[in-house]
Design a protein around this motif. Structure first.
Motif, PDB file in Angstrom:
ATOM      1  N   SER A 306       0.836  -1.199   0.000  1.00 60.28           N
ATOM      2  CA  SER A 306       0.000   0.000   0.000  1.00 60.28           C
ATOM      3  C   SER A 306       0.868   1.244   0.000  1.00 60.28           C
ATOM      4  O   SER A 306       1.927   1.276   0.645  1.00 60.28           O
ATOM      5  CB  SER A 306      -0.892   0.010   1.245  1.00 60.28           C
ATOM      6  N   THR A 307       0.392   2.275  -0.671  1.00 60.92           N
ATOM      7  CA  THR A 307       1.146   3.524  -0.701  1.00 60.92           C
ATOM      8  C   THR A 307       1.240   4.153   0.684  1.00 60.92           C
ATOM      9  O   THR A 307       2.065   5.020   0.935  1.00 60.92           O
ATOM     10  CB  THR A 307       0.524   4.503  -1.731  1.00 60.92           C
ATOM     11  N   LYS A 424      -6.320   1.497  -6.931  1.00 67.02           N
ATOM     12  CA  LYS A 424      -5.108   0.696  -7.045  1.00 67.02           C
ATOM     13  C   LYS A 424      -4.242   1.111  -5.864  1.00 67.02           C
ATOM     14  O   LYS A 424      -3.628   2.174  -5.878  1.00 67.02           O
ATOM     15  CB  LYS A 424      -4.405   1.008  -8.375  1.00 67.02           C
ATOM     16  N   GLY A 426      -1.510   0.394  -4.452  1.00 70.66           N
ATOM     17  CA  GLY A 426      -0.059   0.582  -4.495  1.00 70.66           C
ATOM     18  C   GLY A 426       0.315   1.978  -4.989  1.00 70.66           C
ATOM     19  O   GLY A 426       1.191   2.644  -4.456  1.00 70.66           O
ATOM     20  N   GLU A 427      -0.383   2.402  -6.018  1.00 70.62           N
ATOM     21  CA  GLU A 427      -0.146   3.752  -6.524  1.00 70.62           C
ATOM     22  C   GLU A 427      -0.964   4.758  -5.727  1.00 70.62           C
ATOM     23  O   GLU A 427      -0.646   5.939  -5.712  1.00 70.62           O
ATOM     24  CB  GLU A 427      -0.567   3.862  -7.992  1.00 70.62           C
ATOM     25  N   ASP A 429      -3.900   5.437  -6.753  1.00 63.67           N
ATOM     26  CA  ASP A 429      -4.795   6.003  -7.759  1.00 63.67           C
ATOM     27  C   ASP A 429      -6.189   5.407  -7.602  1.00 63.67           C
ATOM     28  O   ASP A 429      -6.347   4.207  -7.446  1.00 63.67           O
ATOM     29  CB  ASP A 429      -4.278   5.707  -9.174  1.00 63.67           C
ATOM     30  N   ASN A 457      -5.575  10.705  -6.811  1.00 64.13           N
ATOM     31  CA  ASN A 457      -4.586   9.913  -6.119  1.00 64.13           C
ATOM     32  C   ASN A 457      -4.839  10.132  -4.629  1.00 64.13           C
ATOM     33  O   ASN A 457      -4.974  11.271  -4.189  1.00 64.13           O
ATOM     34  CB  ASN A 457      -3.195  10.386  -6.535  1.00 64.13           C
TER      35      ASN A 457
ATOM     36  N   THR B 187       4.300  -6.262  -6.632  1.00 63.57           N
ATOM     37  CA  THR B 187       4.284  -4.841  -6.285  1.00 63.57           C
ATOM     38  C   THR B 187       5.721  -4.357  -6.351  1.00 63.57           C
ATOM     39  O   THR B 187       6.636  -4.992  -5.804  1.00 63.57           O
ATOM     40  CB  THR B 187       3.708  -4.623  -4.883  1.00 63.57           C
ATOM     41  N   ALA B 188       5.907  -3.236  -7.046  1.00 62.91           N
ATOM     42  CA  ALA B 188       7.265  -2.723  -7.263  1.00 62.91           C
ATOM     43  C   ALA B 188       7.440  -1.383  -6.585  1.00 62.91           C
ATOM     44  O   ALA B 188       6.476  -0.649  -6.338  1.00 62.91           O
ATOM     45  CB  ALA B 188       7.520  -2.576  -8.762  1.00 62.91           C
ATOM     46  N   ASP B 193       6.189   7.376  -2.827  1.00 65.65           N
ATOM     47  CA  ASP B 193       5.425   6.314  -2.165  1.00 65.65           C
ATOM     48  C   ASP B 193       4.618   5.474  -3.142  1.00 65.65           C
ATOM     49  O   ASP B 193       3.761   4.699  -2.729  1.00 65.65           O
ATOM     50  CB  ASP B 193       4.469   6.942  -1.127  1.00 65.65           C
ATOM     51  N   ARG B 194       4.875   5.638  -4.415  1.00 65.58           N
ATOM     52  CA  ARG B 194       4.105   4.870  -5.398  1.00 65.58           C
ATOM     53  C   ARG B 194       4.620   3.439  -5.467  1.00 65.58           C
ATOM     54  O   ARG B 194       5.821   3.205  -5.590  1.00 65.58           O
ATOM     55  CB  ARG B 194       4.187   5.522  -6.790  1.00 65.58           C
ATOM     56  N   ARG B 195       3.704   2.493  -5.404  1.00 66.88           N
ATOM     57  CA  ARG B 195       4.062   1.072  -5.452  1.00 66.88           C
ATOM     58  C   ARG B 195       3.155   0.379  -6.454  1.00 66.88           C
ATOM     59  O   ARG B 195       2.197  -0.286  -6.073  1.00 66.88           O
ATOM     60  CB  ARG B 195       3.850   0.448  -4.066  1.00 66.88           C
ATOM     61  N   PRO B 196       3.469   0.510  -7.734  1.00 63.12           N
ATOM     62  CA  PRO B 196       2.577  -0.088  -8.732  1.00 63.12           C
ATOM     63  C   PRO B 196       2.428  -1.593  -8.537  1.00 63.12           C
ATOM     64  O   PRO B 196       3.383  -2.282  -8.178  1.00 63.12           O
ATOM     65  CB  PRO B 196       3.261   0.205 -10.069  1.00 63.12           C
ATOM     66  N   ASN B 197       1.207  -2.074  -8.766  1.00 62.42           N
ATOM     67  CA  ASN B 197       0.920  -3.504  -8.655  1.00 62.42           C
ATOM     68  C   ASN B 197       0.453  -4.006 -10.007  1.00 62.42           C
ATOM     69  O   ASN B 197      -0.503  -3.491 -10.562  1.00 62.42           O
ATOM     70  CB  ASN B 197      -0.158  -3.724  -7.592  1.00 62.42           C
ATOM     71  N   ILE B 369      -9.678   1.659 -14.938  1.00 68.91           N
ATOM     72  CA  ILE B 369      -9.993   1.861 -13.520  1.00 68.91           C
ATOM     73  C   ILE B 369     -11.302   2.617 -13.370  1.00 68.91           C
ATOM     74  O   ILE B 369     -11.543   3.635 -14.047  1.00 68.91           O
ATOM     75  CB  ILE B 369      -8.828   2.578 -12.778  1.00 68.91           C
ATOM     76  N   GLU B 400      -3.866   7.866 -14.684  1.00 68.08           N
ATOM     77  CA  GLU B 400      -4.767   8.944 -14.284  1.00 68.08           C
ATOM     78  C   GLU B 400      -5.328   9.698 -15.497  1.00 68.08           C
ATOM     79  O   GLU B 400      -5.498  10.911 -15.480  1.00 68.08           O
ATOM     80  CB  GLU B 400      -4.041   9.928 -13.347  1.00 68.08           C
TER      81      GLU B 400
END
Lengths: 513, 442
Positions: A306-307, A424, A426-427, A429, A457, B187-188, B193-197, B369, B400
Motif C-alpha cells: 500500500s502507498t 489501485k 499501491g499507486e 490512484d 490519487n 508490487t514494485a 510512495d508509489r508502489r505499482p501492482n 480503472i 490517471e
C-alpha cells in the motif's frame, strides 16, 4: 470462480437526505429479547456443543499453529420483486455451513463444509491443519462470550415476516412512482432481506455469536421525454427492523427515484480536465473508501503493497480532517457487533487532526504489528477466510458552511451521487463514477451533470481537502458492497460537504479555454 | 468421469414432491462443486484451502404464479419440506401470464460433440503439482522483478463442478466441468510512495491448456514494470489500442444493452436498433457455444435450449439480441439465447507491434480503472493506464487519464483488430484499434 484481487467497490445506491448521527430513543427491552434469541441456536438446531467444537479445534491444531477458529453460519435470504405492475417473482435461499481455519504466523489453512456432522467437520479441520507442520497443540478448555453491544437489535426475526406483509410495500412504491410523473414508463421495485446467524469459536477461548439483519427496499425508474429515456434508482435500508419500512419511507423512495431520473434529461457530461470538486454529503463518502480506506487495510501494509505503508504518524491532510472507520454506528449497513474472528467491534481512527494514526487490523496483522486487532476481520461467508475490511467509513464534520464551500469555487463540479469506485492501492490512484451532480460556475450550482468518471490519487487528494463543512451525512441504504480478493461484504460511508481543490474529471470534450 | 445416479434420483424426487404439492411445473438444478486453492508468498504457502459445496435450486410454476428457492440442506426430509414450502409461498404472489417452462421444441437438436468442458486431465492433478506450480510462478516473477520487487504473490486454483437439471416438461441435462486458474502479481517500488501492482494470469479448462507458470510469472513482472512512472499527459485526440484481455471493460457496456431484460424494461440504448449499422466493418461478434474446451462452451443454455452458433453483430450491423424464453414471451418475439456463451470478435492479420509502427503515435491501453456505462443512453466514462508510443516505439507510461464517449458512436472508430485473440476468457477478442479518441488528462 474466485477472481483476481482487485480493490473494487461494487454497486452502491444513494444516501438519503436527513441528518446523520441522530440517535433514536430505544426502549430497553429489545436488548434482552434479541440476545435471548441468539446464543444456543447452533447447539439446539444442529447439536453444536462446546465439546464438539473443542474436538474440531484440536484437529485443526493437530499440526500446531498459533490458533484455529470455527465460523458457523446460517443465513436466510429473501427477495420479492415487482415488474410491470405485478409482484410476480420471489426468490430465496438458505445457506448453512461452517468454515474452519488454522493460522500460523501469516499463513492460513482453510476448509469448510455444509454438513454440520462431526465427520465432515473433522475432515475440513484436517485440511486446514495442513498449513502447519509442527507438533500438535490443543484448544482452550473454557470458552467465554465477550461483552457485545447490539447496534441492530431485532424485536422480531425477519424470517418470521411473511411474504404477504412485504407485497403492499412494494406495490405502494410502484403506484407512487407512476403517480409522481407522467414521464415515468417503467418501474421495478424489490424488497430484499437477509438474516445471518453466526457463531465464532476460537481456540484461545473466545466464543461469540450474532444475528445480523440486512435489508432494503429498492426502486428503479425509467422515464421518457421527447423520445429519450433516462433511468435512475434509489434504496433505503441497512440493518433495519421490519417496522422501519413505513408508508413514509415508501413514499420517500418513490420521490427520490423519480426525481433523480427526471433531472437526467437536463444533465450533460461535464468537460474533461483538472478542476476543483465539491463533494456533497452522504454517499460521496465512497471517495474515502477508495482514496484511503483500502490503503489502510493492514494486510496490504504488512506486505508493503500500500502507498500508505510508511506513512503512519505523518501529516497527510489539514488539521481539520478526521477520518474514521467505525463498526458501531446504529443500524448502518457496515456495522457489526463483533467481527468474523470474534473481536468485539469498535471505532477506529484512520486520520486524526490530519495525521495518519492507525491501520485496520485482523488478528494476523495485529500480531505482525504487535497491536490489538481493531475488529476489522471480516468474511463474506463461511466459505471464505477473514481479511481486513472496512465497515462504515466517514469523515467527521468540520466548521465551514456548505453554501460557503460552493461559493468559493469559480469553475468546477459538485458531486451529489456516485454509483461505484475502484482503487489501485499501491499507486494510490482511485476513480469513482458520478451519476448525479452539477456544474459550478461563479460560485453557483448550474447545469446538472451525469455519467462521468473522476480520478485522483489518495494521498494527493487528502492533502487537497481545503474545506470541510458541518453537515456530515451517512449513507441510508442497504446495497453498499465492497469487493476484495473475490469476497464481498456490506459497507457504508459518510461525508460532510467538502472541497478538493483539484481532481481529474474524465468528461467528454477537451477543456476549452 | 461418470456422473452418479444420486443426482438424477434426487432431482426426480424433487419434481415428484413439487407435483404432489400442487405445482403445475417445476425445474430443479442440482449442483455440486469442489475447489482447491494454493497461494504462495515469501517462498512459502500463504493460504491453502479446499472444500466442497452442493446446492439445489428449484423454480416452481403453480396457479400461474412463479417463485424460486435454493438450499444447501439436502437431507431428504428437509428437502421435501423445502419444496412444499416454496410451492405454498409461490401462491401468495400475483400471477404472471408470461411465466412458463420453455416450449420443449427448443430442447431438441443438442450437440453430441464432446466439448471437453471437463478437461480430460483434471482428475490426475495432485496437491504436490499445485504447490510446484505456485512456486514456479513465484520464482519466475521474483527473478524477473529483481531489485524492484516489494512483494510477489501467486495463486493456483481449480474447481470441479457437476450439474444435473431436470424439468417437468421433459428436459434432462448433465454436465461436468473444470476450470483452472494460475495467477501472479507483483508490487514494485516506484518513485516516492508509489508502489505499482501488476499481475498476469491464465484461465482454462485444464492446467495443461495454459501457458507455462514461468512464462506467466515472468510476464507478471514485466506488466508491473509497464506501470512504473505512470503519469498523466495533456489531453489529446489520438489512436488507442485496447489490449486483447481488457476489451471486455469497454465492450461490456454494449453487450449488456443487448439483453432481453434491458430491452423489455426499456433500459437499453439498443432498443429498436436491430438491423442498424452501429459500428465499423471490423465490429463483428459471434456467439460460439461449441468451441472445444472454451470457457463459455455449453450444450444447452440457461433455458435448456440446444445451443447453436449465432451472429450477434456482423460488420457493424446489429443482427440479434440476447433474448431468453421469459423475455421472448413478454416481448412477443422469438427467443435466441439468454446470454453469451463464447463471444468471438474475429482477429485480423497484423500484430500489435506492426500496427504501432504504422500508426506512429498513440496509447496502448493495458488497464482500466473505475468508470461505468449508462445503459439507457450509451454514454460511458472510464479511467485508463497505458503506454504512450511515438514513431512506433514506447516512450512513457501513462496513468490517471480517462476516455469517455457513447457506444453508438464509439464502435465506428474501430479501425482494426490485431492478430492476437485472448483465449483465457469466454470473451475472445483480439487487441482493438480505435482512431480519433479523446484521451483526457491535464
Amino acid at each position: 470462480m474466485k477472481t483476481i484481487g482487485r480493490r473494487d467497490f461494487l454497486k452502491a445506491a444513494i444516501a438519503a437526505g436527513g441528518a446523520a448521527g441522530v440517535s433514536r430513543i430505544i426502549p430497553g427491552a429489545w436488548l434482552e429479547s434479541a440476545r435471548a434469541a441468539s446464543p444456543g441456536f447452533f447447539e439446539s438446531e444442529f447439536g453444536i456443543t462446546e465439546a464438539l467444537c473443542r474436538k474440531v479445534l484440536d484437529k485443526a491444531l493437530s499440526k500446531g499453529g498459533d490458533f484455529a477458529d470455527l465460523y458457523f453460519e446460517h443465513t436466510i435470504s429473501n427477495y420479492v420483486g415487482l415488474e410491470d405492475g405485478k409482484v410476480d417473482r420471489a426468490f430465496g435461499g438458505i445457506d448453512l455451513g461452517v468454515g474452519i481455519r488454522t493460522v500460523k504466523g501469516d499463513q492460513t489453512g482453510y476448509g469448510f463444509t455444509q454438513e454440520l456432522t462431526e465427520e465432515s467437520m473433522l475432515a475440513a479441520a484436517s485440511t486446514a491443519a495442513g498449513i502447519a507442520d509442527g507438533s500438535a497443540k490443543t484448544a482452550a478448555r473454557k470458552y467465554i462470550r465477550p461483552s457485545i453491544k447490539n447496534y441492530y437489535p431485532l424485536t422480531s426475526l425477519l424470517s418470521d415476516v411473511s411474504l404477504s406483509s412485504k407485497l403492499p410495500l412494494v406495490k405502494r412504491v410502484n403506484e407512487k412512482c407512476f403517480a409522481l410523473s407522467n414521464l415515468v414508463i417503467k418501474v421495478n421495485v424489490t424488497f430484499h432481506d437477509q438474516q445471518k446467524r453466526v457463531l465464532i469459536v476460537a481456540s484461545d477461548g473466545v466464543k461469540a455469536d450474532d444475528i445480523l439483519p440486512l435489508n432494503y427496499i429498492y426502486s428503479s425508474v425509467v422515464a421518457e421525454k421527447d423520445g429519450r429515456q433516462e433511468r435512475s434508482s434509489w434504496n433505503f435500508g441497512g440493518r433495519q427492523e421490519f417496522s422501519y419500512y413505513t408508508t413514509d419511507v415508501m413514499d420517500k423512495l418513490a420521490d427520490e427515484a423519480v426525481s433523480r431520473a427526471i433531472i437526467l434529461f437536463d444533465a450533460v457530461q461535464p468537460p474533461a480536465g483538472e478542476m476543483p470538486v465539491v463533494l456533497g454529503p452522504g454517499i460521496t463518502g465512497i471517495l474515502l473508501h477508495e482514496a484511503i480506506g483500502h490503503g489502510m487495510e493492514a494486510d496490504f501494509n504488512r506486505k508493503g503493497v500500500s502507498t500508505y505503508a510508511t506513512m503512519i504518524g505523518k501529516k497527510v491532510a489539514e488539521p481539520f480532517v478526521n477520518i474514521i472507520d467505525n463498526g458501531t454506528n446504529e443500524r448502518q449497513l457496515g456495522s457489526i457487533n463483533v467481527d468474523d474472528e470474534g473481536t468485539v467491534s469498535q471505532r477506529t481512527n484512520l486520520v486524526e487532526k490530519g495525521i495518519l494514526t492507525g491501520y485496520l487490523h485482523d488478528r494476523i496483522s495485529a500480531k505482525h504489528y504487535n497491536v490489538n486487532p481493531t475488529g476489522s476481520g471480516r468474511r463474506q461467508s463461511y466459505q471464505y477466510y477473514p481479511i481486513p475490511r472496512m465497515r462504515n467509513t466517514y469523515m467527521l464534520a468540520g466548521d465551514a458552511k456548505p453554501e460557503d464551500i460552493i461559493k468559493s469555487v469559480k469553475s468546477g463540479i459538485y458531486v451529489k451521487d456516485m454509483s461505484n469506485g475502484q482503487v489501485k492501492i499501491g499507486e494510490g490512484d482511485f476513480a469513482f463514477f458520478v451519476s448525479q451532480g452539477h456544474m459550478i460556475e461563479d460560485g453557483k450550482l448550474t447545469r446538472p451533470i451525469k455519467d462521468v468518471n473522476i480520478m485522483g490519487n489518495g494521498p494527493k487528494m487528502l492533502q487537497n481537502i481545503t474545506m470541510v463543512a458541518d453537515d456530515l451525512e451517512m449513507y441510508q441504504g442497504g446495497t453498499g458492497r465492497c469487493g476484495k480478493d473475490g469476497q464481498s461484504v456490506p459497507v457504508s460511508f459518510g461525508l460532510p460537504t467538502c472541497l478538493v481543490k483539484s481532481m481529474t474529471v474524465g468528461g467528454i470534450q477537451e477543456q476549452g479555454a | 468421469m461418470i456422473m452418479s445416479k444420486e443426482m438424477i434420483d434426487t432431482c426426480e424426487m424433487v419434481l415428484k414432491t413439487a407435483k404432489e404439492a400442487g405445482a403445475a411445473d417445476c425445474r430443479v438444478a442440482f449442483n455440486k462443486s469442489r475447489y482447491v486453492e494454493v497461494k504462495y508468498r515469501e517462498r512459502k504457502p500463504e493460504n491453502v484451502s479446499e472444500a466442497a459445496t452442493r446446492s439445489i435450486n428449484i423454480e416452481i410454476f403453480v396457479d400461474g404464479r412463479y417463485s424460486g428457492q435454493g438450499t444447501s440442506d439436502l437431507r431428504k426430509e428437509a428437502l421435501k419440506s423445502f419444496v412444499s414450502d416454496t410451492v405454498k409461498s409461490a401462491r401468495l404472489l400475483e400471477q404472471d401470464p408470461y411465466r412458463s417452462l420453455p416450449d420443449p421444441k427448443y430442447y431438441k437438436g443438442r450437440t453430441k460433440t464432446d466439448l471437453q468442458i471437463l478437461d480430460p486431465g483434471y482428475n490426475s492433478i495432485t496437491q504436490e503439482e499445485r504447490h510446484a506450480m505456485a512456486k514456479e510462478l513465484e520464482d519466475a516473477c521474483l527473478t524477473a522483478g529483481g531489485d524492484k520487487v516489494i512483494s510477489v504473490s501467486t495463486q493456483v486454483y481449480d474447481v470441479f463442478n457437476e450439474e444435473t437439471i431436470l424439468t417437468s416438461n421433459g428436459f434432462s441435462g448433465e454436465i461436468q466441468s473444470s476450470v483452472c486458474f494460475t495467477f501472479a502479481e507483483m508490487t514494485a517500488q516506484d518513485e516516492g510512495d508509489r508502489r505499482p501492482n501488476g499481475y498476469n494470469y491464465a484461465v482454462g479448462r485444464g492446467y495443461t491448456k495454459l501457458p507455462s507458470c514461468s512464462d506467466i510469472g515472468k510476464e507478471a513482472a514485466s506488466r508491473t514494470m509497464d506501470l512504473m512512472g505512470g503519469k498523466k499527459i495533456t489531453t489529446e485526440t489520438l489512436p488507442i489500442i485496447v489490449e486483447n484481455r481488457n476489451v471486455g471493460s469497454v465492450l461490456s457496456g454494449f453487450i449488456s444493452a443487448m439483453s432481453g431484460t434491458a430491452l423489455q424494461q426499456k433500459r437499453s440504448f439498443l432498443l429498436d436498433k436491430k438491423g442498424e449499422k452501429l459500428g465499423s466493418d471490423i465490429f463483428t461478434l459471434i456467439d460460439e457455444p461449441h468451441i472445444i474446451g472454451g470457457l463459455g462452451s455449453r450444450p444447452y443454455d440457461g433455458d435448456g435450449f440446444a445451443t447453436k452458433k449465432l451472429s450477434m453483430i456482423e460488420k457493424g450491423v446489429l443482427n440479434e439480441y440476447f433474448i431468453d424464453w421469459y423475455r421472448s414471451r413478454k416481448l412477443g418475439i422469438e427467443p435466441t439465447t439468454g446470454g453469451a456463451s463464447n463471444l468471438v470478435l474475429p482477429p485480423g492479420k497484423r500484430s500489435v507491434a506492426e500496427i504501432m509502427k504504422d500508426l506512429g503515435r498513440g496509447i496502448l491501453i493495458n488497464g482500466f480503472i473505475g468508470g461505468n456505462s449508462n445503459s439507457n443512453t450509451g454514454d460511458f466514462s472510464i479511467g485508463i493506464t497505458g503506454k504512450l508510443f511515438d514513431k512506433g516505439k514506447f516512450t512513457q507510461n501513462v496513468a490517471e487519464m480517462n476516455i469517455a464517449g457513447n457506444h453508438i458512436e464509439f464502435w465506428n472508430k474501430l479501425s482494426e483488430a490485431a492478430n492476437d485473440p485472448w483465449t483465457y476468457s469466454s470473451l475472445r477478442t483480439p487487441s482493438l484499434v480505435f482512431t480519433d479518441v479523446v484521451v483526457s488528462g491535464i
